[in-house]
Design a protein around this motif. Sequence first.
Motif: not given
Length: 556
Positions: A138-166
């Motif tokens: 759903r969203a990306l945030e770029q930093h000098d040495d990594h990228v933060v990704a906002h991911i929504v997983r299916a399941g439940g009424p609103n799904g589950s949100e997750e913040t992941f770094s790569a």
Amino acid sequence: MAPQTLPVLIAGAGPTGLVAALTLRQNGIPVRIIDKVPEPPFGSRGAGIQPRTLEVYKLLGVLPDILKHGTPTPPFHIYNYPEGKEIIKEFFLSPRSYPTPGMPFYNPMLLGQDIACGILRSHLSKYDCHVEFGSELRALEQHDDHVVAHIVRAGGPNGSEETFSASYVIGSDGARGAVRKLLGLQFDGVTRDDAGIILGDLRATNLPRDCWAGWGPNGKPIFSVLPRYSHDDDTFWVTLMAFDKDVDYDRLVRHPEEFKAVVQKITGRPDIEILEFLSLAFIRFNIRMVKEFQRGRVFVAGDAAHVHSPAGGQGLNSSVMDAFNLAWKISLVHKGAASPTLFASYTAERAPVIEKMLKLSTETLDKTVGNDDDGWKRGTRFYQLDTNYRGSPIALEGRGEDVPAPPANMYTFGDLGRVRAGDRAPDAPNLLDLKDPAAAGLARFYDLFTPTKHTVLIFSDRAAAADEVVSALGGYPAGLVQSVAVLPAMTSVREGLVLPKADFVVKDTDRHAYEGYSADHTKAEPTVAVVRPDSFVGATGRGVATVKEYFSRIFA
């Protein structure tokens, strides 16, 4: 950084994302690959696999499974109109031809994209990497040495949100995907109002299975069916060309019974009974591409970077080439073996090729829309065997001759002539392994090339000259470069013969290697050709100097 961290996040698990993931995993790079669809999609889109893609599949080790399930292109039969039973024309979209020593795969294959992706996923699972379906970026945030990704997983009424770094993100999530939009990349091009297509898979009776069949007025196939040989005998892939502005093609997709009526009208065959629609979609042709394939630590590839009509069967194949070009570069940079400046070559190499591809596929579409018979002709122009990266910032042509400008159309097949830096690396069969006399059979270059290493080909009949090049390779990161000493055909293998100290030593028994690479064993310095992990020639030249200059452009 977010607590969950991996080197590479791939958004989109079609052929592009899967090839990128498989290449990275074979290079030892941990990968997370997600896709927003809840399960693997069914459908034949992207069924045409061109010869160059078959070479990539061989390098990745998936070719036997592709060949097991795929089929050659059958003859195309056009039936009379309006009765629809008499064959009035027969031809091959891609006439069968013979492979050459340098081009071992010279005929396209047909395999539904759903089956091809299943094969790629099965090979990816061997590296403990599995697609996470139902996960949307759903969203990306770029930093000098990594990228933060906002991911929504299916399941439940609103799904589950997750913040992941790569460390890096690859957007292979298609033309409507999130990554390109999140990067703010312009998708320049046009939407064609005069042409579109309905694509689908269905079960039907009384359709021919020995051909690709087409019906339409004036002998021009508007509706066509192709058997899905990998499925039951009643399963077919169908296309309906959307050229009539008075027809609501979106409605036909929403109301399959009306689609059936159109098929009956075009074919004139009331005996054809459509039993079940397995997939059905209307596609309006967009011809677009980005100018930048990278922003910071985020990349786009495949349909996320370029879209076009299916005329010519180039989409899947171009997308696979994007992924294969990019993955080895990410691998080297992440390992610290190469500088991030290497990434500049991704856009520099792929953008001009894609621009030419869009032109080629659009010309083919225009002929098809204009009822030009040439619109149905395919052949070597579409095989991608002479796609080249001449002029790339990392290509080195060091043999002393003036390097000519790229061909007028760097995307289509022409007179290859002498191999230049940036060209696809030719194969060469019938190589006798001299270091392992017990090796079964004869080798070929495409058995030795690998997506995990650069391969330095050394053409010489003098062990000492070859060893100078081999010694120079010792200064580069271990496990990332391999050497192949190629002895000429006239070499007599006698007892006590001193062999070069290369990783592989082969005898060019049929002279295909020396001829394919324009090598001359009589020169004091050996001819060298450096083949990149994506099996393009990175450099050609002579001796140690060529090797050092090329790798100065690659390794940090």
